[in-house]
Scaffold this motif. Sequence first.
Motif: not given
Ligand code: NAD
Length: 389
Positions: A24-27, A50, A126, A129, A153, A208
Amino acid sequence: MVAEPEAADGPAPGVRGVAILGSTGSIGTTALRVLARQRDRFRVVALTAFANAELLGEQAELHRPGFVGLVDGVPTGRKGWAYGPDCLVEAASRPDADVVLNAVVGAAGLDATLAALGAGKRVALANKETLVMAGELVTRAAARGGGEIVPVDSEHSAILQCLTGRRGTEVRRVILTASGGPFRDWTRERLAAATVSDALQHPTWRMGRKITVDSATLANKALEVIEAHYLFGLPYDRIEVVVHPQSVVHSFVEFVDGSVLAQMGAPSMELPVLYALTHPDRVPDTGVPGFDPVGLSPLTFESVRAEDFPALQLGIEAGRAGGAAPAVFNAANEQAVALFLDGLVRFADIPRAIASALDALGSRAGGSRDALLAADAEARRHVELLFAC
Ligand code: NAD
Ligand code: MG
């Protein structure tokens, strides 16, 4: 584009199963857009989120995976859903998942990465961390279990694309590009008063909240330097960072003969997500707009203002120190960013909290999962206490 729901029967031969953690997040949502165009090659077999049960339900309706997991939610009679933190490992270990896209944010993704690698799967990573906090453990899990990590990434995808087909001994150094974030040209005085809404205005990427703040402090680039160290086996003095505000050059690799390769394109995570699934192959797709060098001009490069963005150097030093220091760096940053997003601390408190946690806990040994999780928990507590009075 609205895709037709998938048939619930088994995958066609040659179609690879993909489990998406953090769908459900950005990626996660980017990945589902990519996969909706690539149904001849991939099938979604598991989705987890989450707490956003509504969006997860819509995604499950459309992609019909065999497993749906909600980490923070109570059972509401949805058939076939699993609940609680264990659903990440369950999704990552499924026999029908060939690739696990770990798009969870933060340390919470660690056990799922370890489980997938231990089961011999490809992890499209992705969730940087977890590679930062437990780089050696994750690398060992891959070697033992026969799994592989392929980065999502954009910078690391760029480096992988430049390195594919080359020998490691041909590489002189890699140069990671950094957009510089929303505060690239802010004075130190102005930075001290930066608000949450200022920090969330990223100039080139929509992401995110946590990674957007990390991009503003440059902690994200520190995480990426450590990530590159573990992914490509390079010592820290051969990993450099340059600011490139347009985010068109996604990174450079300099080879021993002086030749430099870069991977470029308009900023979009769709290509790195797809490439993490297909590497070393390339498949036709439309996720990135056609390359327009004139339209994307000018492309500029600057040095990092290291003194004004101390999180970068703190992270690189933690990476060099090894042991539990990268886990402490990561956890202190996660905790400080959460407090900042809640309006409880100032922007400048984020690097201050990281420095304080590293001073107190940075010489802890790493080694085992338990030692790293203990260091992670202590670092979070340290940051809480720092701002409690
Ligand atoms: P986001 O906050 O948009 O999405 C996070 C996702 O993880 C959601 O689906 C959420 O429900 C889930 N989540 C959050 N906490 C959780 C937990 N405790 N247990 C289980 N699920 C959990 O974040 P994002 O921007 O999609 O980033 C996700 C990862 O990708 C991060 O590590 C970020 O550094 C990496 N990343 C993101 C991008 C980007 O363009 N968004 C680019 C490079 C790397
Ligand atoms: Mg990046």
